[in-house]
Structure formats: structure tokens, C-alpha cells
Design a protein around this motif. Sequence first.
Motif, short mmCIF file in Angstrom:
data_model
loop_
_atom_site.label_atom_id
_atom_site.label_comp_id
_atom_site.label_asym_id
_atom_site.label_seq_id
_atom_site.Cartn_x
_atom_site.Cartn_y
_atom_site.Cartn_z
N THR A 1 -12.81 43.87 -6.69
CA THR A 1 -12.77 45.30 -7.01
C THR A 1 -13.76 46.06 -6.15
OG1 THR A 1 -12.12 44.86 -9.30
CG2 THR A 1 -13.05 47.03 -8.82
N SER A 2 -13.33 47.21 -5.66
CA SER A 2 -14.18 48.05 -4.83
C SER A 2 -15.39 48.55 -5.61
CB SER A 2 -13.39 49.25 -4.30
OG SER A 2 -14.25 50.22 -3.74
N TYR A 3 -16.48 48.79 -4.89
CA TYR A 3 -17.66 49.40 -5.49
C TYR A 3 -17.34 50.78 -6.07
CZ TYR A 3 -17.71 52.23 -1.26
OH TYR A 3 -17.36 53.10 -0.25
N GLU A 4 -16.23 51.39 -5.66
CA GLU A 4 -15.82 52.69 -6.20
C GLU A 4 -15.08 52.55 -7.53
OE1 GLU A 4 -13.53 54.05 -2.77
OE2 GLU A 4 -15.05 55.61 -2.47
N GLY A 5 -14.76 51.33 -7.92
CA GLY A 5 -14.04 51.13 -9.16
C GLY A 5 -12.53 51.05 -8.96
N VAL A 6 -11.81 51.01 -10.05
CA VAL A 6 -10.36 50.91 -10.02
C VAL A 6 -9.75 52.29 -9.80
CG1 VAL A 6 -8.31 50.26 -11.33
CG2 VAL A 6 -10.42 48.91 -11.56
N PRO A 7 -8.85 52.45 -8.82
CA PRO A 7 -8.25 53.77 -8.56
C PRO A 7 -7.48 54.29 -9.77
CG PRO A 7 -7.83 52.26 -6.75
CD PRO A 7 -8.39 51.44 -7.87
N GLY A 8 -7.58 55.59 -9.98
CA GLY A 8 -6.81 56.26 -11.01
C GLY A 8 -5.83 57.22 -10.39
N GLY B 1 -6.14 60.28 -9.70
CA GLY B 1 -6.77 61.17 -8.73
C GLY B 1 -7.63 60.47 -7.71
N GLY B 2 -7.53 59.14 -7.64
CA GLY B 2 -8.36 58.38 -6.70
C GLY B 2 -9.38 57.55 -7.44
N PRO B 3 -10.42 57.07 -6.74
CA PRO B 3 -11.45 56.23 -7.37
C PRO B 3 -12.10 56.94 -8.54
CG PRO B 3 -11.70 56.26 -4.98
CD PRO B 3 -10.69 57.32 -5.31
N ARG B 4 -12.48 56.16 -9.57
CA ARG B 4 -13.07 56.79 -10.75
C ARG B 4 -14.37 56.14 -11.20
NH1 ARG B 4 -8.01 55.46 -14.74
NH2 ARG B 4 -7.48 53.42 -13.94
N GLY B 5 -14.93 55.25 -10.38
CA GLY B 5 -16.21 54.65 -10.72
C GLY B 5 -16.07 53.48 -11.67
N ILE C 1 -23.03 57.61 -4.86
CA ILE C 1 -21.94 57.41 -5.82
C ILE C 1 -21.82 58.60 -6.77
CG2 ILE C 1 -23.10 56.30 -7.77
CD1 ILE C 1 -19.94 54.98 -6.01
N ARG C 2 -22.71 59.57 -6.65
CA ARG C 2 -22.65 60.72 -7.55
C ARG C 2 -21.35 61.50 -7.41
NH1 ARG C 2 -25.63 62.13 -3.17
NH2 ARG C 2 -25.50 64.27 -2.34
N TYR C 3 -20.65 61.34 -6.28
CA TYR C 3 -19.39 62.07 -6.14
C TYR C 3 -18.35 61.59 -7.14
CZ TYR C 3 -17.01 58.22 -3.65
OH TYR C 3 -16.42 57.02 -3.32
N LEU C 4 -18.57 60.39 -7.72
CA LEU C 4 -17.70 59.90 -8.77
C LEU C 4 -18.23 60.22 -10.16
CD1 LEU C 4 -16.81 56.33 -7.42
CD2 LEU C 4 -15.40 58.40 -7.30
N TYR C 5 -19.52 60.54 -10.25
CA TYR C 5 -20.17 60.72 -11.55
C TYR C 5 -20.84 62.08 -11.66
CZ TYR C 5 -19.62 55.65 -12.03
OH TYR C 5 -19.11 54.38 -12.12
N ALA C 6 -20.09 63.12 -11.44
CA ALA C 6 -20.67 64.47 -11.51
C ALA C 6 -20.54 65.08 -12.89
CB ALA C 6 -19.99 65.37 -10.49
#
Length: 412
Positions: free
Chosen positions: A211-218, A220-224, A242-247
Motif C-alpha cells: 500500500t502506498s504511503y498515501e493510503g488506499v485511493p478513494g 477523489g484520489g488518495p485519502r491517507g 502529508i498535510r495535503y491529505l489531512y487538512a
Amino acid sequence: MLTLVPGCTSDTPDPLVVLGPWTGEEGKAFEAALNRLDDGTGRTYTYEGTRSLRETLVSQLEADAPPDVAILNSIGELTEYARRDELKPLVEETAERAYPPWAPTLLVDGRRRTYWVPLKVDLKSLVWSKEGTSSDDPAWCVGLASQATSGWPGTDWIEDILLHQAGPAVYEEWATSRLSWLDPAVRQAWTTWAELLGDRSPESIERSLTTSYEGVPGPGGPRGLLDSPGFDCTYEHQSAFIRYLYASEDVRVEPSARFLGGRAEYRDTYEVAGDMAAVFSDDPAAQELVERLSSPAGRKRWQSEADPGVRPLFPNTAGLPPAVPANPIEQEIDDLLNSRARTLCFDASDVMPPELRDAFHRAVLEFFRDPSKRHLDSLLRQLETVRVQVDEESADGRSFRPPEVICASSGG
């Protein structure tokens, strides 16, 4: 690939080529800042953004067609290019912005010079979680896949643990290949990581490895990883980017020190990374471009073009007035980087020679699958062999010394 050729006419010289790591929204923001750059020379620019940066640059160098400017996050690779005379020393105006620990000088043929300058920086030594989550018994999210560089989220763990357990001096010796991989402090960092992760099922191990460090794609794209199905986890160790996934407001970020079993005197020590610009061309306009990109005006322009989730971070030595934070997460990260951190140390694997760094990545993946003592002994011996071999092969008859100082007090 992002391509930008503003104001192109048949009378203008060939565009300057800038090769960099940013794609997607980050690439668009940098492209927009470059588009707004008025250097008064009439030159045009082409930006090439790629996730396979090293492979692209190596192939261009082999074809004797390097970019005019390349932006890399690896001091080890930059040092390699400087040793081969493929980098040009920066002009004085730009060299003054070579803030430690991102841009150590190199001693080449008896002269100490600056060969790269940070354009943006990232704070590591961070832990992410959902608001209200108990920290009594963290369940760690781990995603180790990352295209050709899989494994680096694991090396980040080991580096951060070693930094907080053994301190900056030992960390610096290890990162710059002056400390054996068989040293007890190095071994302790690996075993601490395994202890923090705890018992994991074969299915969990395989999931983390693939699994990518960005998480599983949803949709709208990666979701952390914190929001990814299949990951029953509550905490993630990851860099500020990684804050772009956790704003969202339900996510918090905090220093990693209290989780790592380190010593109190190293609590305010942080690992950092950065994206550094280096000149590969004899064209004076390439030097001028890096000077403008690294200037306060260039940084402010880039910051204004970027969305909050990918807005670049700069150290407080960058000559910029304090920016209005886009959200509480950015405020916390900026405060840690520029106010609360006492010592900053550059990402160890990005300091190492590329061969050793790549071996480190592979060893982490193998250790994650089998953290037994016998297997760890074997992996550390292999890494020590690579360290010694790379050190022996680096001698090329020229007077050259790689950087040895990659830690600095916060603010320079």
C-alpha cells in the motif's frame, strides 16, 4: 510532465529547462510561480515535473543533455554530481541562502563552495492522528510502497528513532557514513521500531508492503492511511508534506519525540528534508534563475500561487515575513519548525550515497517482513559491507570531501 514556455518567440534563445519532483497540484503551483517570474532577460522556461527524478536525470546526463537546473531532495545525489564536476558552484548572491542543514558546503580542490540551495523545506519527526484518539496504545499506520523508492517511510522511522535515542552527534556520524551499521545505537533503532509496531499478522504485513504511503485511493484520489479501509490504525508517522491529505479539522499533528523512547534532552530535535536547486548548465541565466527562485520575492510568489494543502514551507531564515497560516495544521507545523525546534538534522538516507540509500530502503522492506534478530544481524552486515565499499570506491584522485555537518541549530 508540466511544460511552461511563457512569451516564446522565434527570436528568443532556447528555453531554460528546470527538472523537478513536483507533479499534480504542487507542480501547477511551482509552474505558476515560474510563469510569473520576470527576470528582465527575455528567457523562457520549461518545467519538467516527474516522480522518477533520479532515473530521468541520470538518463539526461548520460545523453549529455542535462537540464539547466535540477531540483533534488538528496544531498547524497547532489554530492555525487558535484564530485563528478557535473554541478556548477552557485554565485555568491544565491550561496548566501544556503541555510543549514539543508545546504552544507563542499570542500573541492581546496576550496569550500556552495553547490545547491533549498527552494522549500519539510519538517519530519511528526505524528498524525484523529482528534480525540487515545495515545495510550497507538496502533500505527504503515504504508511502505512508493514506486521505485518503496521503503522510505520505514527508513524515516529508523532515522527518527536513532536521532531521538542517540542524539544529533551520533546521528550525524551515521548519516555521513562515519559510523558502522553494526553500532549498538543503530541496532537499537531497528529493534525499537519493531517493538513499536508490535505483533502483526501476515495479511497486515503484506498490506503495508503493497500500500502506498498515501493510503488506499478513494473516489477523489488518495485519502491517507488514517482514512483508508483495511487499516485498523490510529496514528501515523509521516512528514509535513502529508498535510495535503489531512487538512480537515478532525486531524491533529504533534512532535514524534514522545512516542520513540528517546531521551529528554533530544525532545526538541527534529529531522527535516528539503528540495534543493542546483545548476548543471554553464548558461549564466541558469544561475540567475536559481537566484530569483530562492529570493524572498520568489518564495513569496510561489507561496501565493499554492493551495493551502501544498503551500511550501520555508525556514525563518528565508527572509520572509510570517505568513498567515492556512489552517491550524500549517500553523502548528510552522511553529514547530521556526519557534520550538532547537536542532534540525537533515534526512539521513537522503545524505547517504545513492547506493547505500537504496540498500537501506531494501533492508527496511525485508526487516518489516521478518524482524527476527538473526535476520536483522544479516541485514546490518550487508549494509555495513555496502558502506565500506562505497567509501572505498568514492576516491577518484581529486581533492574532495563530502559534507560531514548535516545538523544545525534551528534558524541557522
